[in-house]
Design a protein around this motif. Structure first.
Motif, mmCIF file in Angstrom:
data_model
loop_
_atom_site.group_PDB
_atom_site.id
_atom_site.type_symbol
_atom_site.label_atom_id
_atom_site.label_comp_id
_atom_site.label_asym_id
_atom_site.label_seq_id
_atom_site.Cartn_x
_atom_site.Cartn_y
_atom_site.Cartn_z
ATOM 1 N N ASN A 19 0.100 10.437 -6.939
ATOM 2 C CA ASN A 19 0.432 9.238 -7.525
ATOM 3 C C ASN A 19 -0.761 8.272 -7.800
ATOM 4 O OD1 ASN A 19 3.194 9.549 -7.837
ATOM 5 N ND2 ASN A 19 3.491 8.901 -5.632
ATOM 6 N N SER A 20 -1.977 8.708 -7.107
ATOM 7 C CA SER A 20 -3.294 7.970 -7.323
ATOM 8 C C SER A 20 -4.007 8.493 -8.389
ATOM 9 C CB SER A 20 -4.191 8.408 -5.799
ATOM 10 O OG SER A 20 -4.568 9.679 -6.089
ATOM 11 N N SER A 21 -4.934 7.836 -8.899
ATOM 12 C CA SER A 21 -5.669 7.915 -9.985
ATOM 13 C C SER A 21 -6.265 9.246 -9.862
ATOM 14 C CB SER A 21 -6.645 6.952 -10.306
ATOM 15 O OG SER A 21 -7.512 6.399 -9.250
ATOM 16 N N MET A 64 0.767 -1.287 -0.180
ATOM 17 C CA MET A 64 0.145 0.120 0.062
ATOM 18 C C MET A 64 1.040 1.267 -0.054
ATOM 19 S SD MET A 64 -3.189 0.532 2.497
ATOM 20 C CE MET A 64 -4.095 -0.988 1.718
ATOM 21 N N SER A 65 0.437 2.244 -0.732
ATOM 22 C CA SER A 65 1.484 3.502 -0.819
ATOM 23 C C SER A 65 1.022 4.295 0.518
ATOM 24 C CB SER A 65 0.967 4.354 -2.310
ATOM 25 O OG SER A 65 -0.415 4.471 -1.936
ATOM 26 N N SER A 66 2.357 5.050 0.533
ATOM 27 C CA SER A 66 2.182 5.634 1.950
ATOM 28 C C SER A 66 1.237 6.900 2.054
ATOM 29 C CB SER A 66 3.552 6.506 2.020
ATOM 30 O OG SER A 66 3.956 7.369 1.155
ATOM 31 N N ASN A 67 0.951 7.325 2.988
ATOM 32 C CA ASN A 67 -0.168 8.289 3.142
ATOM 33 C C ASN A 67 0.415 9.896 3.269
ATOM 34 O OD1 ASN A 67 -2.767 8.939 3.126
ATOM 35 N ND2 ASN A 67 -3.083 8.657 5.358
ATOM 36 N N ASN A 68 1.160 10.157 2.767
ATOM 37 C CA ASN A 68 1.595 11.685 3.004
ATOM 38 C C ASN A 68 0.811 12.263 1.848
ATOM 39 O OD1 ASN A 68 3.358 11.511 0.690
ATOM 40 N ND2 ASN A 68 4.861 10.523 1.925
ATOM 41 N N LYS A 70 -6.587 13.446 2.049
ATOM 42 C CA LYS A 70 -5.187 13.275 1.865
ATOM 43 C C LYS A 70 -4.662 14.683 2.575
ATOM 44 C CE LYS A 70 -3.507 9.971 -0.385
ATOM 45 N NZ LYS A 70 -2.349 9.230 0.110
ATOM 46 N N ASP A 116 -6.885 1.201 -7.204
ATOM 47 C CA ASP A 116 -5.685 1.544 -8.149
ATOM 48 C C ASP A 116 -4.705 0.299 -8.386
ATOM 49 O OD1 ASP A 116 -6.397 3.945 -8.675
ATOM 50 O OD2 ASP A 116 -4.928 5.236 -7.302
ATOM 51 N N GLU A 117 -4.849 -0.359 -7.152
ATOM 52 C CA GLU A 117 -3.962 -1.469 -7.271
ATOM 53 C C GLU A 117 -4.295 -2.556 -8.325
ATOM 54 O OE1 GLU A 117 -2.733 -3.580 -3.750
ATOM 55 O OE2 GLU A 117 -2.016 -1.464 -2.876
ATOM 56 N N SER A 140 1.884 11.575 -1.834
ATOM 57 C CA SER A 140 1.486 10.471 -2.450
ATOM 58 C C SER A 140 -0.058 10.688 -3.188
ATOM 59 C CB SER A 140 1.198 9.284 -1.420
ATOM 60 O OG SER A 140 0.304 9.693 -0.401
ATOM 61 N N LEU A 141 -0.567 11.828 -2.944
ATOM 62 C CA LEU A 141 -2.007 11.937 -3.479
ATOM 63 C C LEU A 141 -1.946 12.058 -5.032
ATOM 64 C CD1 LEU A 141 -4.952 13.269 -3.926
ATOM 65 C CD2 LEU A 141 -3.502 15.596 -3.572
#
Lengths: 669, 262, 247
Positions: free
Chosen positions: B11-13, B1-5, C244, C207-208, B8-9
């Motif tokens: 990098n998400s779709s 799972m990608s980090s939550n900083n 976020k 996404d994964e 990282s927003l």
């Protein structure tokens, strides 16, 4: 007179205290031990999903199996109308006792008092639990929950989410289940079908399942196995059940020692869309809630019925005095809201007498025109300050209200039939909907095989000979959320010393070989007729001779015919494709093979029960007015069938004692 | 799972679409300014106002900073858009044999990638013709003589190809007149749009702008989560009328105006 | 009616698929689309051929199992209707109908028209729930929920998880599916506690799984058999952004 082989294990004490006392004294399993205890759940509907998630929350290791591609597709999802609970939110005099009473009476005094009372007690918790999960029940403007009425009751205790209550409740249970899957406490096996149980030293210790994608057979161990696999209405071929709904899991368990309770109790739902032709694959239900506002009628005169059938007379043009609102006529107290069995039989009676209104003569009208115009239309007109509204205005106003209440159902009707129910009365006819019978279980929901449980529609327990509307969802969730988590402790507390048994154990090998052999046998028939061919024939026999009305002669014929059909099936069925691949025809064949055995047992059960009660109507046993005539003297028992050999059964009786309800002739007049 | 900083927003779709939305809407704002400024091309002053505007846009430090941010924005919008397009293609490795997209969506919405690519080509051509040449190429100067008392321009004189000056513009007062010598981008525009192919190219590209913005403006709000039944019609109307019709039509009118007024 | 069907046949996920053409005769306009397939399959079995595998179960438009891409549109030409509720009266005698499976990297073909949608289950397992164990609930009426919120939440919760949104989307995006669950729980007081965590986990999982991103074409909404609105996608974007930024 209860058979020595049946111990219902009903706790002592007053009805109102049985459950709470039992719950507080039942053996527990400590959390450290729970981690080592494995539970298999077959089926992911309301009962299965709620049981699996609740047990996993307690700490048990759980495996869930379902034949669909996802747990969310279980047929509980199709329930439309609602779920009962004795909350008394409407202040109309509801109580645990009244729900208990209504359910026992609705079941025509053929259910076990203690189970029904428990069901009634936990009903309120179900609503709380579902709301906490985020189930979006219908609400009033003040933010409180809304209720509607259902057949067989005089209070408003049905909670609902438009016409999709089953969907919302199932998705709630599914979300709880998926939460556990995400946490790793439940392992999900979708597209897997259970094909046998594995018994070791007289206890159920696991299952054999077929991976439906690869065809591979798998062995799974469990300290206990829960069958939450639903009902067997598809024995009739045409029913409101999903295409895949089947008896296989329950039937395999039955063949391995679980007694089958009351197999002949079938619920025929009065408001379904009539059959339109031979191609028909399933029947669609129109929610019972429609009976709140729709009036059921057929023409008074036969010649009018004939004219309507021939398409020469528009039913809208028939004068009110020429219409026979037969439910209102026969049952003035409950009118169109009589219980399902009564409504269904009344429709059949009128159609058999020659008053049916569609081409096949097997349909009655469910008409909204009156209430639309004169009930809702008038109220709306008054609200708008129109003193002398025209007929058109009344219709327009009423239509809006009806659309708000039943829009999705009306759309569905139009979609299926091509007829717009806002302008024409709906045509409905009874159809197989639910099976009250199922695996016999004790108070703990355990079958006659130790360690094997049956929950929800798969068991026989709570609805007697007839289920009230909105009670199936209640029972499924009660069993899963609030009963099994406690009662399973009674058994598992003695199993903490049992280590997980290797699936190389000879019992597993033997069971798997048995399954393999059966599958090979099916594939090797290499006959000429499709599975559906036999299924349709079976359905026709069952519907005509073991359907809404039964008689001894017909049932005897049916038994012979089913035996003959079974032979033909094993000699002439054709299953294309291979064993080790995704093969839906093979899946169907296995299920129909089981229905061909169950059908016979249903007829035998119907034949031995020389009385009429609830969904079981024996033509020989009726009053002069055509009402069902019970025989409490001789038939106040649950029939539990033990399989003693290939298609040979012995019946055991569990006597039903009514201590808290006075048994009486059911009257809705 | 990608980090939550927070980063990282992107990098998400959803984050990628947020980038598209923010950059896209910023470009939309620029277009409003750009079209407003360019309206001065239609002024019958032999280009004086337009040329002054060009000087302002390329010398004011604040505007210059914003314009570099804009270039960066366009680059990010283009690169991110191309990457998203390719990522999305991977999500459907086998295409449908029969596809009826018009039944459920607008053509523009399904072809933002192609439209965007056309616009990228356009921007390169457009920047070369007017930005690069203005900055680095040879643009002649013109002298404008304006009568102070009446504010009327009396003369616009080409300084000839050999004339050079340290700055882009000089202003002088002499007697009753004001003299302005300025780099004549207006003339460059006039010259360029004598070529029919370029005019047609511009008009076609403004068509692409129209479709791109018809979907893009409204879509940007949706990607940022700004969807409200009360205001959706307003977003939609602005997107359609201002960004898909008025702005591209105005831009397209400019080359046509020069071509037909040779 | 006589119908020509061009149907995608694929033995399993490892083998290549192709179209086969079939003639179905004497189709009644009252038949459902799947009943026409039943008839065709019956014919195929009689001829000794393998019937066409397709997913279906409840046949009343609620289980979400049926999943045919018919003439370029998921669930066929009608709006707000699943394949099982599509009837042959929507077609004409002599029509040729092309039927394909849902196509998406995240929905691999199992056989013929049946695809694997467990990616949806994994998204749900990542966060599509309220973390409340059985037995902990307070009285149902102690949580007051404005009717408008309850109704909006219900509209979102009506999703049947069929995957038509993914099938319709040119990017095979699952945003409508995910947004429906996120919206339902974001609109209700019960969903507030895990609001941020839920949306982040669900989007990460989405996404994964290899779904594409949302281009806001609106195709999903237009093809959704339960008419789930793209307003939910906006709400998902909002929820995700605020989560976020906040966390």
């Amino acid at each position: 007179m209860t058979s020595s082989k049946l111990d219902a294990r009903i706790p002592e004490g007053h009805m109102a205290e049985k459950w709470s006392k039992y719950r507080s004294t039942v053996h527990l399993v400590n959390p450290a031990n729970k981690r080592h205890l494995e539970v298999i759940v077959v089926g992911s509907g309301l009962a299965g999903a709620s049981a699996a998630s609740s047990l996993a929350e307690l700490g048990y290791k759980v495996k869930v199996f379902c034949f669909q591609d996802s747990a969310r597709r279980a047929h509980s999802i199709a329930a439309q109308g609602g779920i009962n609970a004795a909350k008394n939110y409407q202040n109309d005099g509801d109580s645990v006792y009244r729900l208990f009473y209504d359910t026992v009476k609705g079941g025509d005094y053929r259910s076990r008092e203690a189970n029904v009372h428990r069901l009634s007690e936990v009903s309120g918790n179900i609503i709380d639990q579902c709301v906490a999960q985020g189930v979006p029940f219908a609400r009033e403007y003040g933010g409180l929950l809304s209720n509607r009425s259902f057949g067989g009751t005089q209070v408003q205790r049905t909670f609902y989410a438009a016409g999709q209550t089953g969907q919302q409740l199932l998705l709630g249970a599914y979300s709880a289940l998926m939460r556990q899957v995400g946490m790793g406490t439940v392992t999900m096996y979708a597209r897997h079908e259970m094909l046998d149980i594995v018994n070791i030293d007289g206890k159920c210790r696991g299952i054999i399942a077929r991976n439906l994608i690869t065809g591979e057979l798998e062995r799974h161990f469990g300290h206990a196995v829960l069958l939450c696999s639903g009902g067997y209405g598809n024995v009739f071929f045409l029913s409101t059940n999903a295409m895949g709904s089947n008896v296989t899991a329950a039937w395999k368990a039955h063949k391995k020692g679980a007694f089958f309770g009351n197999p002949c109790y079938t619920q025929i739902h009065p408001t379904c869309i009539p059959v339109s032709g031979d191609h028909q694959s399933k029947l669609t239900l129109m929610s019972e809630s429609l009976r709140n506002d729709g009036r059921i009628w057929v023409p008074k005169k036969k010649e009018d019925a004939e004219a309507i059938r021939a398409g020469k007379l528009n039913p809208n043009d028939l004068k009110p005095e020429d219409r026979d609102y037969y439910l209102e006529r026969r049952y003035p107290a409950f009118g169109n809201l009589v219980p399902r069995d009564v409504a269904s039989r009344a429709a059949k009676e009128r159609c058999d007498a020659g008053y049916g209104v569609n081409a096949t003569g097997e349909a009655v009208f469910l008409d909204f025109a009156y209430n639309m115009k004169y009930r809702y239309g008038k109220v709306e007109a008054t609200k708008q300050g129109i003193e002398n509204p025209t007929e058109q205005q009344l219709f327009d106003f009423g239509k809006e209200v009806v659309k708000e209440k039943y829009g999705n159902l009306f759309d569905m009707y139009k979609q299926i039939t091509g007829v717009d129910p806002y302008y024409n009365p709906m045509m409905i006819y009874p159809a197989v909907h639910y099976t009250m019978g199922g695996l016999w279980v004790d108070y703990n929901l355990m079958t006659t095989v130790p360690g094997l449980y049956a929950l929800g529609e798969a068991n026989f327990s709570d609805h007697g000979a007839n289920r009230l509307g909105a009670s199936a969802l209640m029972q499924g969730l009660a069993d899963g959320y609030f009963v099994i988590p406690y009662t399973i402790g009674d058994y598992l507390s003695h199993e903490i010393g049992t280590k997980a048994i290797s699936t190389d154990h000879e019992a597993f090998v033997e069971a798997e070989n048995g399954v393999k052999e059966k599958l090979n046998q099916l594939m090797n028939v290499k006959g000429t007729k499709s599975v559906d061919h036999f299924h349709k024939k079976l359905g026709k026999i069952m519907w005509e001779k073991c359907g809404m009305a039964r008689n001894a002669a017909g049932l005897k014929e049916a038994i012979t015919e089913i035996q003959e059909l079974r032979k033909q099936f094993w000699a002439d069925v054709r299953i294309p494709g291979g064993l080790n691949e995704f093969n839906p025809e093979l899946e169907k064949a296995g299920r129909v093979a089981d229905f061909l055995e169950l059908g016979e047992l249903m007829c035998m059960d119907a034949l031995q029960r020389n009385e009429s009660c609830g969904g079981h109507f024996r033509e020989e046993y009726q009053t002069e007015e055509g009402e069902a005539m019970r025989d409490d003297e001789n038939f106040a028992f649950v029939s539990a069938w033990e399989r003693t050999g290939d298609n040979q059964w012995t019946m055991h009786k569990e006597e039903l004692k009514f201590e808290y309800i006075k048994i009486a002739q059911r009257s809705y007049k | 799972m990608s980090s939550n900083n927070f980063l990282s927003l992107f990098n998400s779709s959803i984050g990628k679409k947020v980038i598209m939305a923010v950059t896209g809407l910023f470009i939309c704002v620029f277009l409003v300014v750009h079209v407003a400024g360019n309206f001065q091309l239609f002024k019958a002053d032999s280009g004086l106002a337009f040329n002054k505007y060009a000087v302002l846009m390329t010398t004011n430090p604040l505007i210059k900073t914003v314009s570099y941010v804009l270039y960066l924005t366009i680059i990010i919008h283009a690169i991110r858009g191309i990457m998203i397009e390719f990522e999305n293609r991977k999500a459907r490795p086998v295409k449908y044999a029969k596809y009826n997209g018009n039944a459920n969506s607008k053509w523009a919405s399904r072809n933002m990638g192609i439209l965007g690519t056309i616009l990228l080509v356009f921007i390169v051509v457009h920047m070369h013709d007017f930005w690069y040449n203005y900055k680095f190429g040879h643009i002649p100067y013109t002298l404008y003589k304006t009568e102070l008392a009446t504010g009327k321009m009396t003369e616009a004189k080409d300084m000839g190809p050999d004339f050079k000056m340290g700055s882009k513009m000089e202003e002088m007062l002499a007697g009753d007149y004001k003299y302005v010598i300025v780099k004549d981008l207006y003339k460059e525009v006039k010259e360029e749009f004598k070529q029919l192919w370029l005019v047609l190219f511009y008009v076609v590209c403004m068509g692409a702008v129209s479709f791109h913005l018809y979907h893009g403006f409204r879509s940007g709000f949706q990607s940022l989560g700004l969807n409200n039944r009360k205001y959706n019609n307003i977003f939609q109307s602005i997107g359609t009328w201002i960004f898909a019709i008025i702005i591209p039509a105005s831009f397209a009118a400019m080359p046509l105006y020069f071509y037909f007024n040779q | 009616m006589n119908i020509t069907l061009k149907v995608w046949r694929q033995k399993n996920n490892n083998e290549r698929g192709r179209f086969e053409t079939y003639q179905v005769k004497d189709v009644s306009p009252d038949m459902s689309f799947l009943e026409m397939f039943d008839v065709l399959n019956e014919d195929l079995i009689t001829e000794g051929k393998e019937p066409i595998a397709f997913d279906h179960d409840c046949r009343e438009g609620i289980c979400g199992m049926c999943s045919m891409y018919i003439n370029g549109r998921p669930h066929g030409p009608l709006q707000g209707v699943t394949t099982c509720q599509l009837h042959m009266r929507s077609f004409k005698d002599g029509d040729t109908i092309v039927v394909e499976p849902w196509r998406a990297a995240a929905f691999p073909v199992i056989k013929d028209l049946a695809v694997d949608r467990t990616s949806f289950d994994r998204i749900m397992a990542a966060g599509g729930f309220v973390s409340v164990n059985t037995g902990n609930a307070q009285d149902a009426n102690s949580i007051l929920i404005p009717k408008t919120d309850a109704d909006l939440a219900f509209e979102a919760a009506a999703c049947i998880g069929c995957g038509a949104c993914v099938a319709a989307c040119k990017n095979s995006s699952a945003m409508l599916f995910v947004s429906a669950k996120v919206s339902q729980l974001a609109l209700l007081p019960q969903g507030q506690v895990e609001r941020h965590e839920r949306v982040i986990k669900m989007v990460n999982q989405m996404d994964e799984e290899g779904f594409g991103s949302c281009t806001n074409t609106g195709a999903c909404e237009a093809e959704c058999p339960k008419n789930i609105s793209v307003e939910n996608i906006a709400r998902l974007n909002r929820e995700y952004l605020s989560a976020k930024i906040a966390k």
